[in-house]
Enzyme design. Structure first.
Site, PDB file in Angstrom:
ATOM      1  N   ARG A 103       0.833  -1.206   0.000  1.00 38.01           N
ATOM      2  CA  ARG A 103       0.000   0.000   0.000  1.00 38.01           C
ATOM      3  C   ARG A 103       0.871   1.261   0.000  1.00 38.01           C
ATOM      4  O   ARG A 103       0.528   2.273  -0.589  1.00 38.01           O
ATOM      5  CB  ARG A 103      -0.949   0.016   1.213  1.00 38.01           C
TER       6      ARG A 103
ATOM      7  N   TYR B 246       3.666 -19.403  11.193  1.00 38.11           N
ATOM      8  CA  TYR B 246       4.382 -18.953   9.988  1.00 38.11           C
ATOM      9  C   TYR B 246       3.678 -19.482   8.734  1.00 38.11           C
ATOM     10  O   TYR B 246       3.438 -18.750   7.773  1.00 38.11           O
ATOM     11  CB  TYR B 246       5.806 -19.485  10.095  1.00 38.11           C
TER      12      TYR B 246
ATOM     13  N   LYS C 175       1.958 -17.582   5.641  1.00 36.11           N
ATOM     14  CA  LYS C 175       2.439 -17.725   4.259  1.00 36.11           C
ATOM     15  C   LYS C 175       1.291 -18.140   3.338  1.00 36.11           C
ATOM     16  O   LYS C 175       1.236 -17.714   2.180  1.00 36.11           O
ATOM     17  CB  LYS C 175       3.576 -18.742   4.182  1.00 36.11           C
TER      18      LYS C 175
HETATM   19  N1  NAD Z   1      15.484 -20.472   4.173  1.00 34.08           N
HETATM   20  C1  NAD Z   1      14.486 -21.251   3.822  1.00 34.08           C
HETATM   21  O1  NAD Z   1      14.577 -22.502   3.878  1.00 34.08           O
HETATM   22  C2  NAD Z   1      13.188 -20.658   3.333  1.00 34.08           C
HETATM   23  C3  NAD Z   1      12.213 -21.536   2.809  1.00 34.08           C
HETATM   24  C4  NAD Z   1      11.006 -21.007   2.366  1.00 34.08           C
HETATM   25  C5  NAD Z   1      10.776 -19.646   2.441  1.00 34.08           C
HETATM   26  N2  NAD Z   1      11.737 -18.810   2.956  1.00 34.08           N
HETATM   27  C6  NAD Z   1      11.425 -17.383   3.024  1.00 34.08           C
HETATM   28  O2  NAD Z   1      12.435 -16.631   2.379  1.00 34.08           O
HETATM   29  C7  NAD Z   1      12.536 -15.351   3.011  1.00 34.08           C
HETATM   30  C8  NAD Z   1      13.985 -15.070   3.395  1.00 34.08           C
HETATM   31  O3  NAD Z   1      14.398 -16.087   4.276  1.00 34.08           O
HETATM   32  P1  NAD Z   1      15.911 -16.310   4.732  1.00 34.08           P
HETATM   33  O4  NAD Z   1      16.070 -17.761   4.978  1.00 34.08           O
HETATM   34  O5  NAD Z   1      16.859 -15.594   3.818  1.00 34.08           O
HETATM   35  O6  NAD Z   1      15.855 -15.592   6.147  1.00 34.08           O
HETATM   36  P2  NAD Z   1      16.988 -14.787   6.966  1.00 34.08           P
HETATM   37  O7  NAD Z   1      16.614 -14.964   8.393  1.00 34.08           O
HETATM   38  O8  NAD Z   1      18.356 -15.171   6.504  1.00 34.08           O
HETATM   39  O9  NAD Z   1      16.693 -13.273   6.510  1.00 34.08           O
HETATM   40  C9  NAD Z   1      15.520 -12.600   6.867  1.00 34.08           C
HETATM   41  C10 NAD Z   1      15.852 -11.123   6.934  1.00 34.08           C
HETATM   42  O10 NAD Z   1      14.636 -10.407   7.280  1.00 34.08           O
HETATM   43  C11 NAD Z   1      14.981  -9.385   8.191  1.00 34.08           C
HETATM   44  N3  NAD Z   1      13.803  -8.990   8.972  1.00 34.08           N
HETATM   45  C12 NAD Z   1      13.218  -9.700   9.973  1.00 34.08           C
HETATM   46  N4  NAD Z   1      12.210  -8.997  10.506  1.00 34.08           N
HETATM   47  C13 NAD Z   1      12.144  -7.825   9.816  1.00 34.08           C
HETATM   48  C14 NAD Z   1      11.317  -6.677   9.911  1.00 34.08           C
HETATM   49  N5  NAD Z   1      10.344  -6.610  10.832  1.00 34.08           N
HETATM   50  N6  NAD Z   1      11.522  -5.650   9.066  1.00 34.08           N
HETATM   51  C15 NAD Z   1      12.516  -5.711   8.128  1.00 34.08           C
HETATM   52  N7  NAD Z   1      13.346  -6.767   8.004  1.00 34.08           N
HETATM   53  C16 NAD Z   1      13.151  -7.825   8.845  1.00 34.08           C
HETATM   54  C17 NAD Z   1      16.083  -9.990   9.060  1.00 34.08           C
HETATM   55  O11 NAD Z   1      16.842  -8.993   9.746  1.00 34.08           O
HETATM   56  C18 NAD Z   1      16.882 -10.788   8.026  1.00 34.08           C
HETATM   57  O12 NAD Z   1      17.930  -9.999   7.488  1.00 34.08           O
HETATM   58  C19 NAD Z   1      11.583 -15.377   4.198  1.00 34.08           C
HETATM   59  O13 NAD Z   1      10.352 -14.780   3.853  1.00 34.08           O
HETATM   60  C20 NAD Z   1      11.387 -16.852   4.438  1.00 34.08           C
HETATM   61  O14 NAD Z   1      10.152 -17.142   5.064  1.00 34.08           O
HETATM   62  C21 NAD Z   1      12.935 -19.289   3.405  1.00 34.08           C
END
Ligand code: NAD
Length: 258
Positions: free
Chosen positions: A118, A148, A152
C-alpha cells in the site's frame, strides 16, 4: 530520466541478498530494506557501488516505519519491482505457539506485505510494476511452523487479491514458494542436527535443496517482461517437494521405478 528501483525487504538475509544482486541486472538501483541496520549496510556494501545498492533501515511490521521507508524511497526514484522477502518463523508446532507468537508471525509474514504494497503502490501503478511475495512451501502443505505457515498461506492469497484488483493498472503480483534453502534462518536446526540438509534431500524429487540463487532467478524472471502474461500465481522453487514424494509413490505403486 526516472531512476527505476527494485525494493527488496529482508535484504540483509541470504535470500534477500541474492535477490537484490540479481535484480540489479534489470534495475537502475536496488533498495535493500532490513530491520538490522548494521547487517543491511554491510550487505549493500558487499554487493556493489553505493549508487546501485542503497540500504534503508525499516521495520516492515510497523506502519510508521514503513511510511518513513516509503519517503526515503521516493527521494531515490520510482519503484518498478517490490519484493516482500522479510520473513521468519518462531514456533515449530501448535503446542509451542502462544497468542503472541501467532500475532508476530502473522504480522511479519503477512501483514507487512500489505503495508509495504500500500505504501509503494502508486509507483507500481505508474510503471505497471511487479509485486513478488516470497511465500514458502509451508504455505502450500504442512511441514511444521504453524503460525508462519498459516501466514504464508495468507500471503499466497494476498498475492491473488492484488493480481485481481490491480491488474487494470498493469501491476502483476506473483508469489515464489521456496522449499528448504540453507540460510541463517536454519542455523539453530543445523546446530541441533548437522545432517538436517542431507536428511531433507530424500523428500525432494531432484534429491537436492534449492539455493538462494535459485530463488533469486525465479524472482528475476517474474519481475521481467518474460513473465508479462503471468499474474496471480505461486511458483514453487522447491526441487519438486510439492509435486510428490518418490518414496510414497514406491509404497503405493509397489514399483521400483520410483
Ligand atoms: N530459508 C528457507 O529454507 C526458506 C524456505 C522457504 C521460504 N523462505 C522465506 O524466504 C525469506 C527469506 O528467508 P531467509 O532464509 O533468507 O531468512 P533470513 O533470516 O536469513 O533473513 C531474513 C531477513 O529479514 C529481516 N527482517 C526480519 N524482521 C524484519 C522486519 N520486521 N523488518 C525488516 N526486516 C526484517 C532480518 O533482519 C533478516 O535480514 C523469508 O520470507 C522466508 O520465510 C525461506
Amino acid at each position: 530520466m526516472k531512476t527505476i528501483l527494485a525494493v527488496v525487504t529482508g535484504a540483509a538475509g541470504d535470500i534477500g541478498r541474492a535477490i537484490a544482486s540479481r535484480l540489479a541486472d534489470s534495475h537502475d538501483m536496488v533498495v535493500m530494506v532490513d530491520i538490522d541496520g548494521a547487517a543491511v549496510m554491510k550487505a549493500a556494501e558487499d554487493l556493489g557501488p553505493a549508487d546501485r545498492f542503497v540500504p534503508v533501515v525499516a521495520d516492515v511490521t510497523d506502519p510508521a516505519s514503513v511510511s518513513q521507508m516509503a519517503n526515503a524511497i521516493a527521494a531515490l526514484g520510482t519503484v518498478r519491482t517490490l519484493v516482500n522477502n522479510a520473513g521468519a518463523a518462531r514456533a515449530v508446532s501448535l503446542h509451542d505457539t502462544d497468542a503472541d507468537i501467532w500475532r508476530k508471525d502473522a504480522s511479519l509474514n503477512l501483514e507487512a506485505a500489505f503495508l509495504t504494497f500500500r505504501a509503494l503502490e502508486n509507483d507500481l501503478k505508474q510503471l505497471g510494476g511487479a509485486l513478488i511475495n516470497i511465500a514458502s512451501v509451508n504455505g502450500m502443505a504442512v511441514f511444521g511452523h504453524p503460525a508462519y505457515s498459516a501466514a504464508k498461506a495468507g500471503l499466497i492469497h494476498f498475492t491473488k487479491l492484488v493480481a485481481v484488483e490491480y491488474g487494470k493498472f498493469g501491476i502483476r503480483a506473483n508469489a515464489v514458494a521456496p522449499g528448504t534453502v540453507r540460510t541463517q534462518a536454519w542455523e539453530a536446526r543445523a546446530a541441533a542436527n548437522p545432517q538436517v540438509f542431507e536428511e531433507a534431500k530424500r523428500w525432494y524429487a531432484l534429491q537436492r535443496i534449492a539455493t538462494a540463487e535459485d530463488v533469486a532467478n525465479a524472482v528475476f524472471f517474474l519481475a521481467s517482461d518474460q513473465a508479462k502474461a503471468i499474474t496471480g500465481v505461486c511458483l514453487p522453487v522447491d526441487c519438486g517437494l510439492t509435486a510428490g514424494q518418490a518414496e510414497l509413490a514406491r509404497t503405493f505403486s509397489q514399483s521400483d521405478h520410483y
